[in-house]
Design an enzyme around this catalytic site. Structure first.
Site, PDB file in Angstrom:
ATOM      1  N   SER A 131       0.812  -1.216   0.000  1.00  0.00           N
ATOM      2  CA  SER A 131       0.000   0.000   0.000  1.00  0.00           C
ATOM      3  C   SER A 131       0.844   1.264   0.000  1.00  0.00           C
ATOM      4  CB  SER A 131      -0.910   0.008   1.230  1.00  0.00           C
ATOM      5  OG  SER A 131      -1.777  -1.094   1.189  1.00  0.00           O
ATOM      6  N   ASN A 132       2.003   1.207   0.662  1.00  0.00           N
ATOM      7  CA  ASN A 132       2.822   2.405   0.757  1.00  0.00           C
ATOM      8  C   ASN A 132       3.518   2.769  -0.543  1.00  0.00           C
ATOM      9  OD1 ASN A 132       2.670   3.073   3.712  1.00  0.00           O
ATOM     10  ND2 ASN A 132       3.160   0.892   3.735  1.00  0.00           N
TER      11      ASN A 132
ATOM     12  N   LYS B 215       0.395 -11.519   4.817  1.00  0.00           N
ATOM     13  CA  LYS B 215       0.723 -10.235   5.432  1.00  0.00           C
ATOM     14  C   LYS B 215      -0.564  -9.692   6.030  1.00  0.00           C
ATOM     15  CE  LYS B 215       1.979  -5.430   4.607  1.00  0.00           C
ATOM     16  NZ  LYS B 215       2.177  -4.346   3.620  1.00  0.00           N
TER      17      LYS B 215
ATOM     18  N   SER C  46      -2.227  -6.763   7.946  1.00  0.00           N
ATOM     19  CA  SER C  46      -2.068  -5.377   8.370  1.00  0.00           C
ATOM     20  C   SER C  46      -3.193  -4.905   9.275  1.00  0.00           C
ATOM     21  CB  SER C  46      -1.998  -4.453   7.139  1.00  0.00           C
ATOM     22  OG  SER C  46      -0.846  -4.736   6.386  1.00  0.00           O
TER      23      SER C  46
ATOM     24  N   GLY D 167       1.838  -6.745   9.403  1.00  0.00           N
ATOM     25  CA  GLY D 167       1.786  -5.736   8.356  1.00  0.00           C
ATOM     26  C   GLY D 167       2.062  -4.333   8.840  1.00  0.00           C
TER      27      GLY D 167
ATOM     28  N   VAL E   1       6.269  -6.748   7.502  1.00  0.00           N
ATOM     29  CA  VAL E   1       6.368  -5.827   6.374  1.00  0.00           C
ATOM     30  C   VAL E   1       5.880  -4.495   6.913  1.00  0.00           C
ATOM     31  CG1 VAL E   1       5.621  -5.319   4.026  1.00  0.00           C
ATOM     32  CG2 VAL E   1       5.850  -7.707   4.778  1.00  0.00           C
TER      33      VAL E   1
END
Lengths: 328, 328, 328, 328
Positions: D78-79, D197, D199, D223, D240
């Site tokens: 997403s980043n 992952k 988040s 996440g 992550v």
């Protein structure tokens, strides 16, 4: 219309002058405005068994829709599975609809993407493919950052660059985000933003938007058949309703009753439409919409994955929601 | 009415016969039903600076409300700060209102508690204190378990035991819980349940409830002024509106316009009421309601803690939301 | 401790001096603090078939709990159905527990009400009935107005007036409200506020609260067994866990493993407890907790209405969630 | 790996045999599995002032990251603003990273799209561009229909067709959707799905996923840095973490402390990382991440619109959240 880069170089004054001039050149400029009032089906996209766009079936649907007194068609609202189409497919579907659409009907094409630049580009392509107006959904992935500041900037850039009128699109059930009231009111002042499709259904909000934009000639369309009559009541001018893919004549009749002030008859008809509408939208979604289209003589076809076909129990529920209201 | 224990011993047939007979004995039985139609302020509870109930100021408010063509008063809706009152205070406030209320006006008293047994007991006390009907909110603390099964059982027991008609009350902004549609429709068949105050404001749902209960003579009241006109449009019969504590005459006028089919004028008035309503409910709540009451010639008084007085900025916002719509 | 009225008359300086002096007089003042560390069952309230409090069964449960190395008992946490008890019952249950509780075990009593004044009064009664500390839940009905300002004022007044130490209680699944971080950190500075029971389970938040209150000797208790080990890991000192009503020894063993740094063994045990815990809390709630208590040799008994007994399918799911993890 | 069409023609037995054979050919097959354990920065995508991808700055960042003991890099989490990149850009960024990545480091590339077919195609392109594994986010636009059935089918098809191992990706803050537990557990059995992952940060859920997949050699990655230590505690194998773009060495140190059982030191470090992490993720998002990268010697650069630069007040808050924890 100027491209974005030139536009940004103009002073605000220059922008205003340019827009005024440019607005005269719009298709609908003789009326000094784009009249959005009326009913639109946000048409489904039929797929083959291999999940390819079935343009043949699409055209057959279009011929049937041509017999119904719709104001126009919305191509690639949420019900069109647009997030599952490639950019090329999105444009090609619009081009196909343009070719079939009778004169005098409006083609509103969904051109929203997550980034501003992609939305600007797709908007230009949609206009080139024949769209009379574009419907631009709120970007939503970074929903925590999509505040009024970001959304105003996004829609302003898109509207600045769009060769055709822009309609805002708020659909919180899918995006997790409602276009804020203050942003809507500010954007209503933009000369190239003509209205809002509001699928959230908060009737208090719809009434307030009508109230606060009344000097801007800003037009609100109900985004679902469930609250169409109430939306007319508080000042909306029409509806973009998934159910119009199935019960299009009935929704046009509901429009007529509301516009002509036959509220009692309107209420009876509206009430019979709530459950069928809920079942093809909130409850069972696009697969149900497509299944019901088949029952009513249209081509629904398969959905693209990951949307799944209805289960047997869902199919029965769908049938019940239509039959218990006298539609099947 | 029989107490719950005896009631449970009756066969369904016996229950029906008993209720029919008993219903003849109700105050409103001559009309064969309780007509709920009209506007009600859910009156605020004035407190002294020491946070005691200020019965003197309450009575002065009641004298002013007597001049307004309300259908009746709701005592201890959410705006009455009922969760902050002791049981004794709750009953005493009802008794006070009963003494002041002009003949022909309906007194609806909130009697909802978390447990079924406490609700049954308070309902009996409210009836004894002079309530014509009770307004029973959904229990909500164990919201994960308050499904249709639990709520149907709860309201059925309360209605079985209540000496006066019962009105259901769904207010999700406070309870985090909406009375489910299926439970509402089933409860509408109970001979002692006469209606619903719906404060959620989902106009599609309101229309559907009206539709699915049309054979039960079940009456829906809008729970807020923001969607009053739309609710009338889809079939509601009135409203319990916090704003009626302040702009009571105007809301009665809006009622008149809707009932007489003057929708265009109704729309203009409705739109001017949305922001003032939002500010004394969703946005700033009971402290704002009480502050605005002071501006309009009523006694608002302090709130009980932990509700806090408005900040200076909030007071300015409150004033703006009234003045920008021409009310101040 | 002074009553609220006198307290308010003191200057801030006077308050501080008074509290320092007064804190010396607390039961636990020799240790200069109240040590909350350890495991607590938030005990269920057994009812008879007629839904009356069954004090006999309660005492039998207490005798069994006395054999388990709990730090103490929580009386009238959410699992105690306290919103369904009258004030008299709430106090009487505490008095009953006090009589049975072995020396050295801590009695923490829930005394939270919606209004500040009612909470102050019940807190005093709980202390008089023998509570060593009170657990005060966030008021929640007017959740839109329960911001940090209101909550800080509420808890400060309660703590000012309480004769016994106060533990904050945040349980968003029931209240729809989380005690904000900034309010928690500010309240941690109050000399009579000793900790927080956090049932929300956001482990990042729990870690941050521990971090930001480390100079205040503020103690955090995990509010559920599902994240007990993780809470210890980030700095919590214990847990108030519904599951301790059933698997109390196992939770005390999990505590021992965490405190002594046997994280690998702790993890194996923790993992087997997640599903049984979820099923008696989030998934099936208090009725499931009480049913499982019966299976494990305790008295669960009926719930008070509107809580309903488990359906047959729910009972099977409950059994499966215990048996598949080796507990049945 | 076979393409989807051939794959679907295989019997389940044939599929199993094929996958076993094929799995031997993976890069990491000598270890019989892909070991995901360790820390990964989900790298940001630097843009020029004109919002084009700045490959030069990207490479300079990569050279700095090469000095930090990361397990690998995630490209287009997403980043990385992946929803704002064209498909061509997404692939080109992966190709660029591949060229710079030191041997032995793992390149995990985000390849999730809304439709299954687009995800399959992009997955193949990512593998061809050099990805060692793909990170596949849950489709989310039709969130009402993205139940376990749909998601299992989606991820199964993607994993069937992917030439490289698949890691599931659940990020409800952006998607409004959490990958359900039952779907996760079922998907964990797929031979080409190696981990998750997560988040969302629900530590109870993470513990339960570890528990219920322990026989599948399924690996869970935290996440976000805010719950990294707690995730290790309950059985995760790495993280992550957006914050690793800024404080990469510190997060690798936190990993070392957790893996080696130095929980007390780990706790101290973890606590100092919560606020800086929250500010570059939940509170202020990608623009804050990029701003902080600049302060710590990396190239953040502009965001693509509609993401907006930080306001002055936000920049100050960002600085405060780092400095108050001793990082600036």
């Amino acid at each position: 219309m100027l491209c974005a880069r030139v536009w940004r170089a103009l002073s605000p004054l220059g922008r205003g002058a340019h827009l005024s001039a440019w607005r005269q050149t719009l298709n609908y400029s003789s009326a000094a405005r784009l009249d959005l009032s009326g009913i639109y089906p946000p048409i489904g996209t039929p797929f083959t068994d291999k999940e390819d766009v079935d343009y043949q079936k699409l055209e057959e649907n279009l011929q049937k829709y041509a017999q119904i007194p719709f104001k126009g068609l919305v191509v690639q609202g949420s019900n069109g599975e647009y997030p599952y189409l490639t950019e090329e497919e999105r444009v090609e579907v619009v081009r196909t609809v343009r070719r079939s659409l009778p004169a005098g009907k409006l083609l509103m094409a969904g051109s929203g993407c997550e980034s501003t630049r992609a939305t600007v580009q797709l908007t230009e392509k949609m206009a080139a493919a024949g769209a009379d107006a574009v419907l631009v959904v709120t970007p939503c992935f970074y929903k925590g950052k999509m505040d009024s500041r970001a959304l105003i900037q996004h829609f302003t850039k898109v509207a600045d660059c769009s060769p055709v009128p822009v309609v805002l699109y708020s659909v919180p059930a899918n995006t997790g985000l409602e276009l804020p009231l203050d942003a809507t009111v500010e954007l209503a002042q933009h000369p190239n933003i003509f209205g809002l499709k509001d699928s959230g259904g908060d009737i208090t909000r719809i009434g307030l938007i009508v109230h606060k934009t009344k000097t801007q000639d800003f037009q609100v369309l109900a985004g679902s058949a469930g609250f169409l009559m109430a939306a007319y009541c508080v000042g909306a001018v029409g509806g973009v309703c998934a159910l119009a893919n199935i019960l299009g004549r009935e929704l046009c009749e509901l429009e007529r009753l509301c516009v002509s002030g036959h509220w009692e008859e309107a209420r009876v008809l509206q009430q019979r439409l709530i459950e069928p509408n809920a079942t093809v939208t909130r409850k069972l979604g696009v697969p149900a919409l497509k299944q019901a289209m088949e029952w009513f003589g249209f081509h629904g076809g398969a959905c693209r994955s990951p949307l799944q076909p209805l289960t047997e129990a869902e199919t029965q529920q769908l049938r019940r929601d239509f039959s218990s209201n006298g539609w099947l």
